[in-house]
Enzyme design. Structure first.
Site, PDB file in Angstrom:
ATOM      1  N   LEU A 150       1.094  -1.014   0.219  1.00  0.00           N
ATOM      2  CA  LEU A 150      -0.217   0.094   0.226  1.00  0.00           C
ATOM      3  C   LEU A 150       0.320   1.243   0.104  1.00  0.00           C
ATOM      4  CD1 LEU A 150      -1.816  -2.105   1.456  1.00  0.00           C
ATOM      5  CD2 LEU A 150      -3.153  -0.492   2.115  1.00  0.00           C
TER       6      LEU A 150
ATOM      7  N   TYR B  62       0.513   9.175 -10.667  1.00  0.00           N
ATOM      8  CA  TYR B  62      -0.118   8.349 -10.011  1.00  0.00           C
ATOM      9  C   TYR B  62      -0.624   6.747 -10.650  1.00  0.00           C
ATOM     10  CZ  TYR B  62      -2.787   5.995  -6.209  1.00  0.00           C
ATOM     11  OH  TYR B  62      -3.375   5.137  -5.420  1.00  0.00           O
TER      12      TYR B  62
ATOM     13  N   THR C 124     -12.156   6.187  -0.653  1.00  0.00           N
ATOM     14  CA  THR C 124     -12.375   5.578   0.565  1.00  0.00           C
ATOM     15  C   THR C 124     -11.964   7.091   1.760  1.00  0.00           C
ATOM     16  OG1 THR C 124     -11.423   3.290   0.407  1.00  0.00           O
ATOM     17  CG2 THR C 124     -11.525   4.259   1.798  1.00  0.00           C
TER      18      THR C 124
END
Ligand code: UDP
Length: 310
Positions: A73, A145, A175
Site C-alpha cells: 500500500l 500515479y 475511501t
C-alpha cells in the site's frame, strides 16, 4: 500469519495493520513517512506482535526473516501529494513493487497490490468494471500515479504468469474515514476541515463531477478478504453510492452544522468526470460488499477531526 504492510503508517495501511493485529496476525509495517504518520500507528504499537521499520521500499528493505504475505500500500495517494512527489510516486509503483514482489517470491508468500480506480483514468464506461482498460492520459500530471499503478499491476501479473506468484490485485476507489490527514487535499477530509474551521468549502469546477466513497473499515475488510482468498483479480473495492462534489459539500455542511459558504475553484487537469465501481466481482469471488452508510461514515470521520482539533 506474518504479514508485511508496506505503507503501514498511511491512512489505509494503518487501519489494515489494526485489523490484521486484532485477528491475531503478526504485522511488520514499512513506511518512509513521506505522507504517513507514526500517530496513525499508536493503536498498532500497543501489540507486541507489531513492528515498524522506517524505510523507503523504492530504495531498500532490511531483512525481515520469513513472512507469509506482503501487502503493498506504499504510495502517496492524494492528488496534491502525488503531484508534489512525482518521481517518488513513479519509483514506489515500479522499483518499490519490484522489490516487494521479490521479497514475496523469496518467501513463497502471497502478494496483495493496492491498485486504484485511477487505472480507469477519466472513464468512458460507467460504472467501471474490471474488464474496462481505461482512459488515461499517459503524459498528463496525474500519470505519475495512474501509470505507476498500471505498471505495478503489469509487473504483479508478470510475476504471477512467469513465476507462479500468488497475487491479489485490488483496485481501490475513493475511501475516507478517521486518520485522513486534514491537510492532504482529498475532498472529504478537505471539506470537513474547512467546515469545522468555518472556512469556505472549495468545490473544484462546477462540482458536477462524481465520486463514490467507501468507508475505511469496509475497504479494509475487502483487502483482508482478498488476502485470504485464492483470487488473483483485479477486483474493484469501493462503494457504489455516487455523489457529485457539490452534494458532498452540502452533506458535510449538514453533518457538521457549519454555515461555511461554498466557493468554486479551478478544476485540476484531467480530473475524472465520474467514477463508480461495479463490485459484482468482489461480491461473487470474495463475498464482500460495503455496509457503512455515507451518513454514518461521515459522522465518524467528523468526530475524529473534532478530536484531533481539540
Ligand atoms: N475536489 C474538490 N475540492 C477539493 C478537493 C477535491 O472539489 O478541495 C474534487 C476533485 O476535483 C475531484 C474530487 O473532489 O473531482 C475527488 O478528489 P480527491 O482529491 O479526493 O480524489 P480523486 O478521486 O480525484 O483521486
Amino acid at each position: 500469519m506474518r504479514v508485511v504492510v508496506a505503507g503501514g503508517a498511511g491512512f489505509l495501511g494503518s487501519h489494515l495493520c489494526d485489523a490484521l493485529l486484532s485477528r491475531g496476525d503478526e504485522v511488520i509495517a514499512l513506511d518512509n513517512l513521506c505522507t504517513g504518520s507514526m500517530r496513525n500507528l499508536i493503536a498498532a504499537g500497543a501489540h507486541d506482535t507489531f513492528s515498524f521499520i522506517e524505510c523507503d521500499v523504492s530504495d531498500d528493505v532490511p531483512d525481515m526473516g520469513a513472512v507469509d504475505a506482503v501487502m503493498h500500500l506504499a504510495s502517496p495517494a492524494s492528488p496534491p501529494m502525488y503531484l508534489a512527489m512525482p518521481l517518488q510516486t513513479l519509483a514506489v509503483g515500479s522499483e518499490g513493487t519490484r522489490r516487494l514482489l521479490e521479497i514475496a517470491g523469496a518467501n513463497v508468500a502471497r502478494f496483495v497490490l493496492a491498485s486504484t480506480s485511477e487505472v480507469y483514468g477519466d472513464p468512458l464506461e460507467h460504472p467501471q468494471r474490471e474488464e474496462y482498460w481505461g482512459n488515461v492520459n499517459p503524459i498528463g500530471p496525474r500519470s505519475v500515479y495512474d501509470e505507476s499503478k498500471r505498471f505495478a499491476e503489469a509487473l504483479t501479473f508478470a510475476h504471477h504468469r512467469a513465476l507462479g506468484a500468488s497475487i491479489g490485485v485490488a483496485r481501490i476507489f475513493n475511501t475516507y474515514g478517521p486518520r485522513l490527514s486534514p491537510g492532504d487535499g482529498r475532498v472529504v477530509s478537505t471539506f470537513i476541515a474547512q467546515a469545522l474551521r468555518g472556512d469556505s468549502l472549495t468545490v473544484f469546477g462546477d462540482g458536477s463531477q462524481t465520486r463514490s466513497f467507501c468507508y475505511v473499515s469496509d475497504l479494509v475488510a475487502g483487502l483482508i478478504a482478498l488476502l485470504d482468498a485464492d483470487v488473483t483479480g483485479p477486483v474493484n473495492l469501493g462503494n457504489t453510492l455516487e455523489f457529485t462534489m457539490l452534494e458532498v459539500a452540502h452533506r458535510v455542511l449538514t453533518a457538521t452544522g457549519s454555515s461555511s459558504p461554498i466557493i468554486h475553484e479551478a478544476l485540476p487537469a484531467d480530473d475524472p468526470t465520474r467514477r463508480r465501481p461495479d463490485i459484482a466481482r468482489a461480491a461473487a469471488l470474495l463475498g464482500w460488499a460495503p455496509v457503512v452508510s455515507f451518513e454514518t461514515g461521515l459522522a465518524r470521520t467528523i468526530e475524529h477531526f473534532q478530536a484531533i482539533a481539540a
